[in-house]
Design a protein around this motif. Structure first.
Motif, short mmCIF file in Angstrom:
data_model
loop_
_atom_site.label_atom_id
_atom_site.label_comp_id
_atom_site.label_asym_id
_atom_site.label_seq_id
_atom_site.Cartn_x
_atom_site.Cartn_y
_atom_site.Cartn_z
N ARG A 88 0.86 -1.19 0.00
CA ARG A 88 0.00 0.00 0.00
C ARG A 88 0.89 1.23 0.00
NH1 ARG A 88 -3.17 -0.22 4.75
NH2 ARG A 88 -4.52 -1.65 3.62
N ARG A 89 0.48 2.21 -0.77
CA ARG A 89 1.22 3.47 -0.86
C ARG A 89 0.22 4.61 -0.87
NH1 ARG A 89 5.33 5.21 -5.68
NH2 ARG A 89 6.12 7.07 -4.65
N ASN A 105 3.63 14.06 2.17
CA ASN A 105 3.95 12.93 3.03
C ASN A 105 3.61 11.64 2.31
OD1 ASN A 105 4.69 14.59 5.24
ND2 ASN A 105 2.54 14.84 5.75
N GLU A 106 4.46 10.63 2.54
CA GLU A 106 4.22 9.33 1.93
C GLU A 106 4.10 8.29 3.03
OE1 GLU A 106 6.18 6.29 -1.31
OE2 GLU A 106 6.75 8.39 -1.32
N ASP A 111 2.88 1.84 8.01
CA ASP A 111 2.38 2.98 8.77
C ASP A 111 0.92 2.82 9.18
OD1 ASP A 111 4.78 4.45 8.57
OD2 ASP A 111 4.26 5.02 6.52
N GLY A 112 0.26 1.79 8.68
CA GLY A 112 -1.14 1.56 8.99
C GLY A 112 -1.33 1.10 10.42
#
Length: 164
Positions: A88-89, A105-106, A111-112
């Motif tokens: 996921r991105r 921001n990426e 990060d989820g």
């Protein structure tokens, strides 16, 4: 001869079984190639340049409209198992009041966060019927117009009138 035939059948069945276990990949959202990284420069790019480069955003901010989110993901399905997100991105582009890019921001799959849903239900008024009460609730009930003295005969024939 029979042995060769059964061996060939076993090989064919094994090959069919192994080929059925290939994963199916599904891509959602805009896919970037390795050489095509979106290069968005804060304080230089505007809403129009981001729109021309990346297209319409997947979604915008819930409480503020000045953040655009570009979401892409890859899901993998394997046979009867539940699909799993493989990649996921998310690219979040925030704009200031003038319409220029403030921050970029990426976020990735790492990060989820797992969200715990409350599975409580709002109670409703009234009596809840069991499955059997719902199934057998109308057994033995007859329509009330059959007992009111009125007959609904085909063709409207009710017989001779007595007041004539």
């Amino acid at each position: 001869m029979k042995r060769h035939l059964s061996l060939a059948l076993l090989v064919a069945v094994s090959a069919a079984g192994v080929s059925a276990c290939n994963p199916v990949l599904r891509s959602h959202g805009y896919r970037y190639t390795v050489t095509e990284e979106p290069n968005i420069v804060p304080a230089e790019d505007t809403r129009d340049s981001v729109l021309a480069r990346l297209g319409n955003p997947s979604t915008t901010g819930t409480f503020e409209d000045d953040t655009w989110y570009y979401i892409s993901s890859t899901r993998e399905s394997l046979a009867y198992l539940r699909p799993a997100t493989r990649d996921r991105r998310i690219i979040a582009v925030s704009f200031d009041e003038a319409g220029t890019v403030a921050t970029v921001n990426e976020y990735s799959l790492q990060d989820g966060r797992i969200v715990a849903y409350a599975d409580r239900e709002t109670p409703t008024r009234g009596r809840e019927l069991s499955f059997l009460e719902q199934l057998l609730g109308n057994v033995g009930r007859l329509p009330s117009e059959q007992f009111g003295g009125e007959q609904n005969l085909p063709g409207g024939a009710g017989g001779p009138r007595r007041d004539q």
